[in-house]
Structure formats: structure tokens, C-alpha cells
Design a protein around this motif. Structure first.
Motif, PDB file in Angstrom:
ATOM      1  N   SER A 282       0.994  -1.172  -0.299  1.00 40.96           N
ATOM      2  CA  SER A 282       0.016  -0.514  -0.191  1.00 40.96           C
ATOM      3  C   SER A 282       0.494   1.227  -0.015  1.00 40.96           C
ATOM      4  O   SER A 282       1.372   1.694   0.940  1.00 40.96           O
ATOM      5  CB  SER A 282      -0.712   0.054   0.775  1.00 40.96           C
ATOM      6  OG  SER A 282      -2.087   1.032   1.181  1.00 40.96           O
ATOM      7  N   LEU A 283       0.452   1.968  -0.999  1.00 39.09           N
ATOM      8  CA  LEU A 283       1.305   3.483  -0.808  1.00 39.09           C
ATOM      9  C   LEU A 283      -0.262   4.774  -0.373  1.00 39.09           C
ATOM     10  O   LEU A 283      -1.190   4.634  -1.189  1.00 39.09           O
ATOM     11  CB  LEU A 283       1.712   4.050  -2.328  1.00 39.09           C
ATOM     12  CG  LEU A 283       2.743   2.743  -2.857  1.00 39.09           C
ATOM     13  CD1 LEU A 283       3.264   4.083  -4.356  1.00 39.09           C
ATOM     14  CD2 LEU A 283       3.958   3.297  -1.747  1.00 39.09           C
ATOM     15  N   SER A 284       0.141   5.293   0.365  1.00 40.32           N
ATOM     16  CA  SER A 284      -1.077   6.159   0.508  1.00 40.32           C
ATOM     17  C   SER A 284      -0.181   7.843   1.210  1.00 40.32           C
ATOM     18  O   SER A 284       0.453   7.943   1.308  1.00 40.32           O
ATOM     19  CB  SER A 284      -1.513   5.786   1.849  1.00 40.32           C
ATOM     20  OG  SER A 284      -0.352   5.656   3.373  1.00 40.32           O
ATOM     21  N   LYS A 285      -1.968   8.697   1.233  1.00 42.56           N
ATOM     22  CA  LYS A 285      -1.676   9.794   1.461  1.00 42.56           C
ATOM     23  C   LYS A 285      -2.557  10.228   2.475  1.00 42.56           C
ATOM     24  O   LYS A 285      -4.080   9.773   1.715  1.00 42.56           O
ATOM     25  CB  LYS A 285      -1.669  10.917   0.075  1.00 42.56           C
ATOM     26  CG  LYS A 285      -1.257  12.646   0.662  1.00 42.56           C
ATOM     27  CD  LYS A 285      -1.620  13.153  -1.023  1.00 42.56           C
ATOM     28  CE  LYS A 285      -1.169  13.917  -0.847  1.00 42.56           C
ATOM     29  NZ  LYS A 285      -2.001  15.190  -2.200  1.00 42.56           N
ATOM     30  N   GLN A 286      -1.466  10.935   3.405  1.00 41.68           N
ATOM     31  CA  GLN A 286      -3.295  11.328   4.416  1.00 41.68           C
ATOM     32  C   GLN A 286      -3.262  12.720   4.806  1.00 41.68           C
ATOM     33  O   GLN A 286      -1.972  13.287   4.847  1.00 41.68           O
ATOM     34  CB  GLN A 286      -3.050  10.530   5.654  1.00 41.68           C
ATOM     35  CG  GLN A 286      -3.945  10.767   6.787  1.00 41.68           C
ATOM     36  CD  GLN A 286      -3.835  10.648   7.926  1.00 41.68           C
ATOM     37  OE1 GLN A 286      -3.215  10.374   8.944  1.00 41.68           O
ATOM     38  NE2 GLN A 286      -4.235   8.684   7.874  1.00 41.68           N
ATOM     39  N   THR A 287      -4.185  13.493   4.529  1.00 39.30           N
ATOM     40  CA  THR A 287      -3.769  14.710   4.489  1.00 39.30           C
ATOM     41  C   THR A 287      -5.113  15.784   5.839  1.00 39.30           C
ATOM     42  O   THR A 287      -5.708  14.723   6.275  1.00 39.30           O
ATOM     43  CB  THR A 287      -4.506  15.476   3.535  1.00 39.30           C
ATOM     44  OG1 THR A 287      -3.641  15.419   2.297  1.00 39.30           O
ATOM     45  CG2 THR A 287      -4.392  17.584   3.632  1.00 39.30           C
ATOM     46  N   GLN A 288      -4.698  15.926   7.015  1.00 42.75           N
ATOM     47  CA  GLN A 288      -5.795  16.112   7.942  1.00 42.75           C
ATOM     48  C   GLN A 288      -5.532  18.125   8.078  1.00 42.75           C
ATOM     49  O   GLN A 288      -4.123  18.537   7.981  1.00 42.75           O
ATOM     50  CB  GLN A 288      -4.942  16.124   9.097  1.00 42.75           C
ATOM     51  CG  GLN A 288      -5.169  14.391   9.669  1.00 42.75           C
ATOM     52  CD  GLN A 288      -5.157  13.884  10.937  1.00 42.75           C
ATOM     53  OE1 GLN A 288      -4.584  14.661  11.311  1.00 42.75           O
ATOM     54  NE2 GLN A 288      -5.628  12.731  11.065  1.00 42.75           N
ATOM     55  N   THR A 289      -7.214  18.608   8.274  1.00 44.86           N
ATOM     56  CA  THR A 289      -7.089  19.718   8.374  1.00 44.86           C
ATOM     57  C   THR A 289      -8.032  20.206   9.909  1.00 44.86           C
ATOM     58  O   THR A 289      -8.393  19.588   9.683  1.00 44.86           O
ATOM     59  CB  THR A 289      -7.375  20.712   6.956  1.00 44.86           C
ATOM     60  OG1 THR A 289      -8.551  19.826   6.782  1.00 44.86           O
ATOM     61  CG2 THR A 289      -6.528  20.564   5.812  1.00 44.86           C
ATOM     62  N   MET A 290      -7.639  20.899  10.876  1.00 42.88           N
ATOM     63  CA  MET A 290      -7.928  21.614  11.513  1.00 42.88           C
ATOM     64  C   MET A 290      -9.076  22.714  11.136  1.00 42.88           C
ATOM     65  O   MET A 290      -8.110  23.706  10.563  1.00 42.88           O
ATOM     66  CB  MET A 290      -7.309  21.633  12.664  1.00 42.88           C
ATOM     67  CG  MET A 290      -6.425  20.028  13.367  1.00 42.88           C
ATOM     68  SD  MET A 290      -5.825  19.487  11.842  1.00 42.88           S
ATOM     69  CE  MET A 290      -5.565  17.736  13.079  1.00 42.88           C
ATOM     70  N   ARG A 291     -10.211  22.889  11.737  1.00 45.74           N
ATOM     71  CA  ARG A 291     -11.147  24.124  11.031  1.00 45.74           C
ATOM     72  C   ARG A 291     -11.520  24.267  12.605  1.00 45.74           C
ATOM     73  O   ARG A 291     -12.184  23.374  13.540  1.00 45.74           O
ATOM     74  CB  ARG A 291     -11.882  24.313  10.286  1.00 45.74           C
ATOM     75  CG  ARG A 291     -12.126  22.401   9.942  1.00 45.74           C
ATOM     76  CD  ARG A 291     -13.908  22.732   8.584  1.00 45.74           C
ATOM     77  NE  ARG A 291     -14.235  21.194   8.329  1.00 45.74           N
ATOM     78  CZ  ARG A 291     -15.878  21.263   9.150  1.00 45.74           C
ATOM     79  NH1 ARG A 291     -16.093  22.502   9.843  1.00 45.74           N
ATOM     80  NH2 ARG A 291     -16.137  20.526   9.133  1.00 45.74           N
ATOM     81  N   ALA A 292     -12.557  25.976  12.596  1.00 52.59           N
ATOM     82  CA  ALA A 292     -13.878  25.968  13.441  1.00 52.59           C
ATOM     83  C   ALA A 292     -14.694  25.141  13.201  1.00 52.59           C
ATOM     84  O   ALA A 292     -15.332  25.089  11.672  1.00 52.59           O
ATOM     85  CB  ALA A 292     -13.646  27.047  13.940  1.00 52.59           C
ATOM     86  N   PRO A 293     -15.508  25.011  14.700  1.00 49.33           N
ATOM     87  CA  PRO A 293     -17.054  24.216  13.534  1.00 49.33           C
ATOM     88  C   PRO A 293     -17.723  25.107  12.573  1.00 49.33           C
ATOM     89  O   PRO A 293     -18.235  26.207  13.270  1.00 49.33           O
ATOM     90  CB  PRO A 293     -17.911  23.980  14.670  1.00 49.33           C
ATOM     91  CG  PRO A 293     -16.612  24.016  16.000  1.00 49.33           C
ATOM     92  CD  PRO A 293     -15.492  24.864  15.616  1.00 49.33           C
ATOM     93  N   ALA A 294     -18.508  24.604  12.273  1.00 49.31           N
ATOM     94  CA  ALA A 294     -19.576  25.085  10.833  1.00 49.31           C
ATOM     95  C   ALA A 294     -20.355  25.186  11.405  1.00 49.31           C
ATOM     96  O   ALA A 294     -20.848  23.803  12.506  1.00 49.31           O
ATOM     97  CB  ALA A 294     -19.139  25.083   9.857  1.00 49.31           C
ATOM     98  N   THR A 295     -22.019  25.095  11.121  1.00 52.32           N
ATOM     99  CA  THR A 295     -23.167  24.943  11.301  1.00 52.32           C
ATOM    100  C   THR A 295     -22.909  24.155  11.176  1.00 52.32           C
ATOM    101  O   THR A 295     -23.338  23.501  10.159  1.00 52.32           O
ATOM    102  CB  THR A 295     -23.974  25.935  10.783  1.00 52.32           C
ATOM    103  OG1 THR A 295     -23.975  27.741  10.705  1.00 52.32           O
ATOM    104  CG2 THR A 295     -25.790  25.910  11.169  1.00 52.32           C
ATOM    105  N   GLY A 296     -24.010  23.060  11.439  1.00 60.45           N
ATOM    106  CA  GLY A 296     -24.722  22.117  11.689  1.00 60.45           C
ATOM    107  C   GLY A 296     -24.041  20.897  11.694  1.00 60.45           C
ATOM    108  O   GLY A 296     -23.490  19.757  12.557  1.00 60.45           O
ATOM    109  N   ASP A 297     -22.370  21.169  12.496  1.00 62.00           N
ATOM    110  CA  ASP A 297     -21.343  20.402  12.748  1.00 62.00           C
ATOM    111  C   ASP A 297     -21.881  19.774  14.349  1.00 62.00           C
ATOM    112  O   ASP A 297     -22.013  20.856  15.405  1.00 62.00           O
ATOM    113  CB  ASP A 297     -19.831  21.031  13.153  1.00 62.00           C
ATOM    114  CG  ASP A 297     -19.298  21.180  11.736  1.00 62.00           C
ATOM    115  OD1 ASP A 297     -20.063  20.544  10.794  1.00 62.00           O
ATOM    116  OD2 ASP A 297     -17.960  21.290  11.288  1.00 62.00           O
TER     117      ASP A 297
END
Length: 297
Positions: A282-297
Motif C-alpha cells: 500500500s502507498l498512501s497519502k493522508q491529509t488532515q486539516t483542523m478548522r472551527a466548527p461550522a453550522t450543523g457540525d
């Protein structure tokens, strides 16, 4: 969120993320990496995991014929995409310094991707979306595993999450924080025994090397490389695996929070079952981003 959990297979990753990662503010020449939650936080982690996978038969004990009966054949090539969003919250400290933490699964999906980049959604037997885990953390951020509470999950999901998350947190609570100094590589070795559903227990060893490049406008920029080895005991279902990877991370040292991270890894798994032995590359790429909660989260 902690760099450690960026290297754990996707099925475990969601559980591990509950422990969080904090970068305590330090002089510009260094940052502290701690596998702990911090109080009074509210943010969402969006994760996209893309994998190119090939499965070969190493030893056939009937698996080739059984697969052919179902219209399949080896080698198998699979390009997959997994997406998930998790909201992490924690309360302010109370008089004794402890605080509450929670992890809510907002969305979870899988898809197959063809050579043209087109995606076909894959059905999930039971998504964790709508599920929630909560607990209490002590003044030092260590999670009190006896306080873990689960909601919004099927009985099967509850059993798996209880077993896996409790075992992981009990061990992560013993992992010390490390200081990373600009211009120097700092190594951390972490060993965990991780239950995988009700199938087996994986012995995981990860050696990660962190390098702090700079701290600019309260954001720490780091490079990370790592190697992993893990496997299960000799049972009816046996797994041995190893791999390595590298990536970049950005941390807001004022908020003590990961801003983003991207990692690339290569892994090789060997599965031994009664009717054959298979090797998954397996070759993989993982991207993570952190954000403020949006309406409905």
C-alpha cells in the motif's frame, strides 16, 4: 491531535484521535509535543486518506479457487479514498484542575477511485457518523479511562470502540511529552498493543523523528519521518507488517493546536489465514486539516 495517530491504520485512527495533540508554547527555538488533550477547546478535524493497494497471493491453500468462484482473481488492485470529520471539544477546568472531553463523529465515507480519478461510493455496513465518545481528563490531560462513555453506536461498534479505545488510552497515558529543538532531530519510540475489532491484537512499534524548521507568527513548522513494525500472535488470523513514511506539520503554538498535516507512507502487510497467505502493498497519502466548527457540525 498527535503525530503518533497519523501513522496508525485508518480503522484505529479515529479512536486514537480522542487523545489529541498539544504543542505547549515555548521559546521560538523549541516546541513541546504532548499526547494530551487541552481544556476549553472546540475544533473539527477533516481527514482524507488516499491509498493505492495491490494484493498478491504468497501461498495458496485454496484461496485462489474460492476467489475465482466469486468472479475474482489475483492480483487485486484497489485505489481507495476514505473521508471523515470528527469534532473535538473540551470544557474549562474545574476546581481540581480536571476537565471534560468529547469526540463526535460527524461524517464518514469510503469510495473506490478509477484511473480517471472518478469515484464510486462504497456502502458501509454501519457508519460511525452520529457516534460520540466522552470522558474526563485529569489536570495533566491524561484521560481517565474508567470515565469513558459511548453513545449513538450499534452494539457491535460499541464493543469494538470500548475495547480498542480503552486499551490505547491506557498506554498513551504513559507516553511522555518530548521537546523538539530547531535544527535538531528528536526521536521518540512508542510501543502499543492495539486490539483490532474482536479478531486479534496488534503489537505496534513506531519510531518517529521530528525536526523543527521554524516558528513564525505563532505557527511551528515541522518535518517528521517514521518507521513502523507491527504484527499479531500466531493465530488462525496472523498479520505481520512494516512500513515508513514522511510528512509535514504546522502547529499554532498560541492555540496549542495542529493547523494542518500531510503524510506519505508505504506499508506492506502479510495476512495468513487457513486458505492462504496474502501480501498487501500500500502507498498512501493522508491529509488532515483542523478548522472551527461550522453550522450543523
Amino acid at each position: 491531535m498527535k503525530p503518533l495517530w497519523h501513522r496508525i491504520p485508518c480503522a484505529l485512527m479515529a479512536a486514537c484521535l480522542a487523545t489529541g495533540m498539544a504543542l505547549a508554547q515555548q521559546p521560538p527555538a523549541s516546541v513541546e509535543i504532548s499526547h494530551r488533550m487541552t481544556p476549553d477547546s472546540d475544533f473539527v478535524t477533516d481527514t482524507v486518506s488516499e491509498g493505492m493497494n495491490t494484493i498478491h497471493v504468497v501461498e495458496d491453500r485454496g484461496i485462489v479457487a474460492k476467489t475465482a468462484e466469486r468472479g475474482g482473481r489475483f492480483p487485486v488492485h484497489l485505489n481507495t479514498v476514505n473521508r471523515q470529520s470528527i469534532r473535538f471539544t473540551s470544557t474549562p477546568r474545574v476546581a481540581d484542575g480536571s476537565f471534560g472531553i468529547s469526540m463526535a463523529f460527524l461524517a464518514q465515507s469510503d469510495a473506490m477511485r478509477n484511473d480517471a480519478g472518478e469515484e464510486t461510493p462504497l456502502p458501509r455496513k454501519a457508519s460511525l457518523a452520529g457516534g460520540k465518545v466522552s470522558a474526563q481528563a485529569g489536570p495533566d490531560g491524561r484521560v481517565k479511562t474508567e470515565s469513558l462513555a459511548f453513545s449513538g453506536m450499534t452494539p457491535e461498534q460499541l464493543q469494538i470502540m470500548q475495547t480498542t479505545l480503552t486499551a490505547i488510552l491506557q498506554q498513551v497515558n504513559q507516553v511522555d511529552s518530548i521537546h523538539v529543538v530547531a535544527g535538531k532531530s528528536t526521536e521518540q519510540v512508542i510501543e502499543l498493543n492495539v486490539p483490532v475489532a474482536t479478531i486479534t491484537t496488534m503489537a505496534l512499534k513506531m519510531t518517529a523523528s521530528y525536526r523543527l524548521l521554524e516558528v513564525k507568527d505563532n505557527v511551528a513548522f515541522l518535518d517528521i519521518t517514521y518507521v513502523m513494525d507491527f504484527g499479531s500472535p500466531a493465530q488462525a488470523f496472523k498479520v505481520q507488517a512494516n512500513g515508513s513514511g514522511a510528512g509535514t506539520m504546522e502547529y499554532d503554538t498560541a492555540l496549542q493546536r495542529v493547523v494542518s498535516s500531510t503524510t506519505h507512507s508505504g506499508m506492506e502487510f502479510e495476512f495468513s489465514v487457513p486458505d492462504g497467505t496474502l501480501r498487501l502493498q500500500s502507498l498512501s497519502k493522508q491529509t488532515q486539516t483542523m478548522r472551527a466548527p461550522a453550522t450543523g457540525d
